[in-house]
Design a protein around this motif. Structure first.
Motif, PDB file in Angstrom:
ATOM      1  N   HIS A   1      71.144  36.148  71.576  1.00 43.39           N
ATOM      2  CA  HIS A   1      71.808  35.156  72.378  1.00 43.39           C
ATOM      3  C   HIS A   1      73.295  35.012  72.110  1.00 43.39           C
ATOM      4  O   HIS A   1      73.699  33.916  72.307  1.00 43.39           O
ATOM      5  N   LYS A   2      73.777  35.974  71.343  1.00 41.17           N
ATOM      6  CA  LYS A   2      75.147  35.850  71.256  1.00 41.17           C
ATOM      7  C   LYS A   2      75.810  36.165  72.402  1.00 41.17           C
ATOM      8  O   LYS A   2      75.571  36.945  73.314  1.00 41.17           O
ATOM      9  N   HIS A   3      77.307  35.429  72.515  1.00 40.77           N
ATOM     10  CA  HIS A   3      77.976  35.814  73.932  1.00 40.77           C
ATOM     11  C   HIS A   3      78.868  36.970  73.740  1.00 40.77           C
ATOM     12  O   HIS A   3      79.796  36.988  72.708  1.00 40.77           O
TER      13      HIS A   3
ATOM     14  N   GLU B   1      71.108  36.831  76.688  1.00 40.49           N
ATOM     15  CA  GLU B   1      72.474  37.334  76.846  1.00 40.49           C
ATOM     16  C   GLU B   1      72.212  38.908  76.732  1.00 40.49           C
ATOM     17  O   GLU B   1      72.772  39.743  77.644  1.00 40.49           O
TER      18      GLU B   1
ATOM     19  N   CYS C   1      77.961  40.934  66.156  1.00 40.23           N
ATOM     20  CA  CYS C   1      78.688  40.262  67.192  1.00 40.23           C
ATOM     21  C   CYS C   1      80.122  40.809  67.073  1.00 40.23           C
ATOM     22  O   CYS C   1      80.900  41.039  67.891  1.00 40.23           O
TER      23      CYS C   1
END
Length: 200
Positions: free
Chosen positions: A57-59, A95, A25
């Motif tokens: 699920h990382k933004h 996401e 990420c």
């Protein structure tokens, strides 16, 4: 500046997957600071499943992230051995559902017929890759570059993004494959080898 070589360990495979998701990420975020799109290259097999789930699920501005494969076993996306199936089931959710996905499978074409088609689409991606996440087989292969196969070591792979690879011997899945070439992998801003288990 990122270190040239770094070894990271974790007490469980799930913790390692979570740490790797955080790292990937951050790499993608860094790339997106200076260009419109970032390219993430991922591998198949059983090892990356918890990593895929954590990363999904990382933004991130996922609509600016392109995801493709390091290699593909030449089976339909519905097949249990398909790397595309693995990515669709475990990464392109939450996401990461907004990411741009570039699959390799071409229905009705064999691996040699499909190679120039996939090559053309790969050429259009935002190279170099921000991150390439590779696994490793028990025989030392990564992507579909097998240690004792001269196909990917020959001169005609120069300047190419992918190459057709003959079916390997068991215990590897004995089907033909497409694989990124070594140069496409090592040109990445960051390469990761994700390993679990004592045998590796």
């Amino acid at each position: 500046m990122r270190p040239l070589l770094d070894l990271h360990r974790a007490d469980t495979a799930d913790n390692l997957a979570e740490h790797l998701a955080d790292f990937v990420c951050s790499c993608l975020q860094e790339t997106l600071k200076h260009q419109d799109q970032a390219l993430l290259v991922v591998s198949g097999g059983s090892t990356p499943v918890p990593f895929f789930r954590a990363l999904s699920h990382k933004h991130l501005p996922w609509s600016r992230v392109v995801i493709t494969l390091a290699d593909e076993r030449w089976v339909p996306p519905t097949h249990a051995d398909s790397n595309e199936r693995l990515v669709r089931e475990h990464l392109l959710h939450a996401e990461a559902a907004e990411a741009i996905w570039m699959p390799w499978w071409r229905t009705t074409y064999n691996v040699h017929e499909a190679e120039p088609m996939v090559q053309g689409e790969l050429d259009a991606l935002p190279w170099p890759a921000s991150v390439v996440v590779l696994g490793m087989g028990g025989d030392g292969h990564t992507a579909s570059l097998f240690p004792h196969d001269a196909t990917w070591q020959s001169e005609h792979v120069a300047g190419r993004r992918c190459i057709a690879v003959p079916a390997p011997l068991p215990p590897n899945v004995p089907v033909a494959r497409l694989s990124l070439t070594p140069q496409s992998i090592v040109d990445a801003e960051t390469e990761v080898i994700h390993l679990t288990g004592e045998a590796k």
